[in-house]
Design an enzyme around this catalytic site. Structure first.
Site, short mmCIF file in Angstrom:
data_model
loop_
_atom_site.label_atom_id
_atom_site.label_comp_id
_atom_site.label_asym_id
_atom_site.label_seq_id
_atom_site.Cartn_x
_atom_site.Cartn_y
_atom_site.Cartn_z
N ASP A 185 0.86 -1.18 0.00
CA ASP A 185 0.00 0.00 0.00
C ASP A 185 0.90 1.23 0.00
OD1 ASP A 185 -2.59 1.34 0.26
OD2 ASP A 185 -1.87 1.92 2.25
N GLU A 268 -1.35 -1.40 -5.86
CA GLU A 268 -2.67 -0.88 -6.18
C GLU A 268 -2.49 0.26 -7.18
OE1 GLU A 268 -6.62 0.12 -3.60
OE2 GLU A 268 -4.73 0.92 -2.91
N ASP A 350 -3.19 0.99 7.06
CA ASP A 350 -2.40 0.75 5.85
C ASP A 350 -2.01 -0.72 5.71
OD1 ASP A 350 -2.54 3.45 5.33
OD2 ASP A 350 -0.71 3.88 6.46
#
Ligand SMILES: [Zn+2]
Length: 393
Positions: A185, A268, A350
């Site tokens: 992340d 991502e 996170d």
């Protein structure tokens, strides 16, 4: 696959002059050829262009100085223009992945300069590199070249630093990964949070950022074309370079570690469009960092035979419990820790997102009937939007 190996070098005063002359000639040849291309309805062939802007131009008094430099970088300049046009047309037709690219542009006298030598124009003898009509150069060999290079580009950047950039063929490295997969992340405060709980903090650029802003105000007050202004410009360019070097060093180390240790790497997709509007340097830098990190991870995954995946950014990775799949919905960015109402696990926001990114990436569906809507994972090569973001300037 091809890789670039770059080394710094320090030319003598005479070599600096010769290089300045060469850069100038390469630029003029490019610009002359581009001007012809822009005027003609059908793109002239590489050969015809070379005849016009090199062979015939040398006979004209206003271009006779083209004879003073090696012919090879001049021919290469015309060939590179051909490639730039081909890339542009391929991009128009949708044959080329990534962001749409524009028509080739005229080269400017200010800013980065470069000249490319193919085989025949350069040779390596011991720890010296011979460049045609420039002489012998001794670069700082920070690592060994893995194979015979097919070309070398001489670069002078805006901070007046000189580099040799070799193109070499490299073999993928066979090595076993320690872990099966990792989800990452990316964020502003903490650069990267991994699904295994590790965190990577970005270097602090704020001191240099303040210095740059101060110097930029000074630059704005200084007279155009004055010596003092040039000094300020150089100082700003150097600070930008220092920031970029620190950032690259950090990203190289992090991406190498991540790719070495894991067989599948899942990132991502980033909501870049929403962030570009924010012009604060911290954001701009982290934005560049994310893009670069992704490019590095992708390239190194190829190098190490790893699987690199990017998941859709609309996956609710921060809204779902990574343990039980319970979806708690949107939470404010300021909330850093989330207790799951279903299984009572206390999650770091996170880390939980990274775990979910990993899950979506590898496609494990542990509780599909509940809240997860698993979407297909896609490799970057096939996702147009994904690659667009990678290549944004
Ligand atoms: Zn839960």
């Amino acid at each position: 696959m091809k890789a670039r190996y770059q080394f710094r070098f320090y030319p003598t005063d005479q070599q600096q002059q010769l290089l300045a002359q060469l850069f100038g000639c390469v630029r003029v040849v490019w610009n002359d050829a581009l001007a012809i291309c822009k005027q003609s309805e059908k793109l002239p062939s590489n050969n015809d262009l070379q005849k016009l802007v090199i062979t015939q131009a040398k006979k004209k008094p206003e271009r006779s100085w083209l004879s003073d430099v090696s012919n090879i970088p001049l021919q290469q300049s015309v060939a590179d223009l051909g490639v730039a046009y081909k890339n542009f047309f391929d991009s128009l037709k949708g044959k080329r992945k990534g962001k749409k690219i524009g028509t080739p542009r005229f080269k400017k006298k200010t800013g980065k300069q470069s000249a490319r030598f193919r085989i025949g124009g350069f040779s390596i003898k011991g720890d010296e590199v011979y460049l045609s009509k420039i002489g012998n150069i001794k670069p700082v060999w920070s690592r060994q070249l893995p194979s015979e290079p097919s070309s070398v580009t001489v670069i002078k950047d805006c901070a007046n630093r000189y580099f040799l950039s070799f193109v070499v063929e490299v073999e993928p490295i066979q090595s076993q990964a320690k872990n099966q997969s990792i989800g990452i992340d990316l964020g502003i405060k903490t650069f990267a949070v991994m699904s295994n709980g590790e965190k990577a903090i970005s270097p602090d650029y704020s001191k240099k950022d303040r210095k740059i802003r101060k110097l930029q105000r000074k630059l704005a007050r200084q007279k155009k074309d004055s010596k003092r202004r040039e000094i300020t410009r150089l100082r700003i360019a150097r600070l930008h370079n220092q920031i970029a070097d620190t950032r690259k060093d950090f990203l190289h180390k992090l991406s190498t570690k991540v790719v070495r240790e894991n067989q599948t790497i899942v990132l991502e997709d980033l909501n870049v469009s929403g962030m570009v509007k924010n012009r604060k340097l911290a954001r701009v830098i982290s934005l560049q960092g994310w893009r670069e990190f992704r490019v590095f991870c992708e390239a190194k995954s190829e190098k190490f035979n790893r699987d690199f995946r990017v998941i859709n950014r609309w996956e609710p990775t921060s809204q779902t419990c990574s343990c039980c799949g319970y979806r708690w919905g949107k939470i404010d960015l300021s909330v850093r820790s989330v207790p799951c109402l279903n299984c009572n696990t206390e999650h770091d926001r996170d880390e939980n997102a990274a775990k979910n990114i990993n899950k979506v990436g590898i496609g494990h569906c542990h509780d599909s009937k509940r809240t997860w809507r698993w979407s297909k994972t896609t490799s970057v090569a096939s996702v147009d939007e994904a690659s667009k973001i990678t290549h944004c300037p």
